[in-house]
Design an enzyme around this catalytic site. Structure first.
Site, PDB file in Angstrom:
ATOM      1  N   GLU A  95      -4.696   1.883   6.384  1.00 55.41           N
ATOM      2  CA  GLU A  95      -3.516   1.611   7.006  1.00 55.41           C
ATOM      3  C   GLU A  95      -2.328   1.934   6.226  1.00 55.41           C
ATOM      4  O   GLU A  95      -1.249   2.264   6.888  1.00 55.41           O
ATOM      5  CB  GLU A  95      -3.464  -0.036   7.490  1.00 55.41           C
ATOM      6  CG  GLU A  95      -4.546  -0.447   8.385  1.00 55.41           C
ATOM      7  CD  GLU A  95      -4.429   0.305   9.807  1.00 55.41           C
ATOM      8  OE1 GLU A  95      -3.424   1.086  10.120  1.00 55.41           O
ATOM      9  OE2 GLU A  95      -5.080  -0.010  10.552  1.00 55.41           O
ATOM     10  N   ALA A  96      -2.218   1.620   4.957  1.00 55.78           N
ATOM     11  CA  ALA A  96      -1.220   2.165   4.242  1.00 55.78           C
ATOM     12  C   ALA A  96      -0.921   3.797   3.835  1.00 55.78           C
ATOM     13  O   ALA A  96       0.193   4.005   3.829  1.00 55.78           O
ATOM     14  CB  ALA A  96      -1.263   1.509   2.584  1.00 55.78           C
TER      15      ALA A  96
END
Length: 319
Positions: free
Chosen positions: A189-190
């Site tokens: 997600e980062a």
């Protein structure tokens, strides 16, 4: 005869390489700088910048399309700032969509693969095909933990690492599911969202604050496919609307989004459930992805819902 045999072997090798393609990367959690540099290095290797969503060296990039089943491995490093330990965890991530297919305990050389990733094959390891799928719905249920409000710190990542090292069997446990939720957030997600990267990286500072995943962060992750379908159409409009997500200018886009799906690649899978609401990766081929209203770029479904609510309001009020 030798020539024919050579051509046959060459074709076999080329055929195999088209089925599975992999690379290896490292995400270093030692410092804020090493963490961000690691993510940027991966983005550079797996995606291509969009020239029209760019400022200086910062841009939104589109994932480079690779053959189905392609993946890359991410070795987790630097969880302990002072000692070179906690270095036996490797995540396997499908390249075309950045979904975590499973994890490898390199101490036992075992790949624990989620049930929805049977198309991912990793050579040289013992593969355990789990009965648990990788969806957030399933992982949250098993973990008894909601992502909204989930806290992540260096300490919790160490605990998560230990939980995955102790894991065995083919069904995810509560602790292992919590560990996967945390690692997916600060890796995959980062990679997708600078907003999550920026908010979490502070937890790696000397003051070591705790990152708390906000409802806004969760909303981004659940709408990545819709965002990916809209942003390639952006040409400097005043704003972008996707569901409840609003970008008021290019700086807001760049500060939030880093990498998007390759929605417009011919032959790319256009539909695959990725979240609790069963939203597709990309909009179904043939649908109009965006509508421009007053120089704001609206995702078509968002615009339709907005206009429908507005017409109902006018009807009920008689205006």
């Amino acid at each position: 005869m030798k020539c024919i045999l050579f051509k046959w072997v060459l074709c076999l090798l080329l055929g195999f390489s088209s089925v599975s393609y992999s690379r290896e990367f490292t995400i270093d959690f030692s410092t804020q700088q090493s963490y961000v540099s690691s993510l940027n290095s991966i983005r550079t290797e797996i995606s291509t910048p969009l020239e029209h969503i760019s400022q200086g060296t910062t841009s939104v990039s589109v994932i480079n399309h690779t053959p189905p089943g392609s993946y890359f491995a991410v070795d987790i490093r630097g969880l302990d700032v002072y000692q070179a330990r906690f270095d036996h965890l490797r995540l396997i991530i499908e390249q075309n969509n950045l979904y975590v297919a499973g994890f490898v305990n390199t101490a036992t050389n075992t790949f624990y693969r989620f049930s929805d990733f049977t198309h991912i094959s990793v050579p040289g390891v013992t593969t355990v095909s789990m009965t648990t799928d990788s969806s957030y719905t399933t992982l949250q249920r098993v973990a008894a933990l909601e992502r909204s409000g989930m806290q992540i710190s260096r300490h919790s990542l160490v605990s998560s690492y230990l939980a995955l090292m102790e894991f065995s069997g083919n069904t995810m446990t509560r602790d292992a599911s919590r560990a996967v939720l945390r690692f997916v957030t600060v890796t995959a997600e980062a990679l997708r969202f600078r907003q999550i990267q920026r908010e979490f990286r502070q937890a790696l500072s000397e003051t070591a604050p705790v990152y708390t995943m906000t409802p806004g962060d969760v909303d981004l992750t659940l709408n990545w496919g819709r965002i990916s379908n809209v942003l390639p159409e952006y040409r400097g409009e005043d704003g972008v609307r996707v569901g409840r997500i609003s970008f008021n200018n290019i700086s807001a886009i760049l500060g939030t989004v880093a990498v998007i799906l390759n929605c417009h690649h011919q032959g790319a899978r256009s539909v695959r459930a990725v979240n609790e609401e069963s939203q597709p990766e990309c909009q179904i081929t043939g649908d109009r992805p965006v509508i421009k209203i007053n120089n704001t770029l609206w995702e078509s479904n968002t615009a339709a819902a907005f206009l429908n609510r507005k017409s109902q309001f006018l009807y009920t009020t008689g205006k």
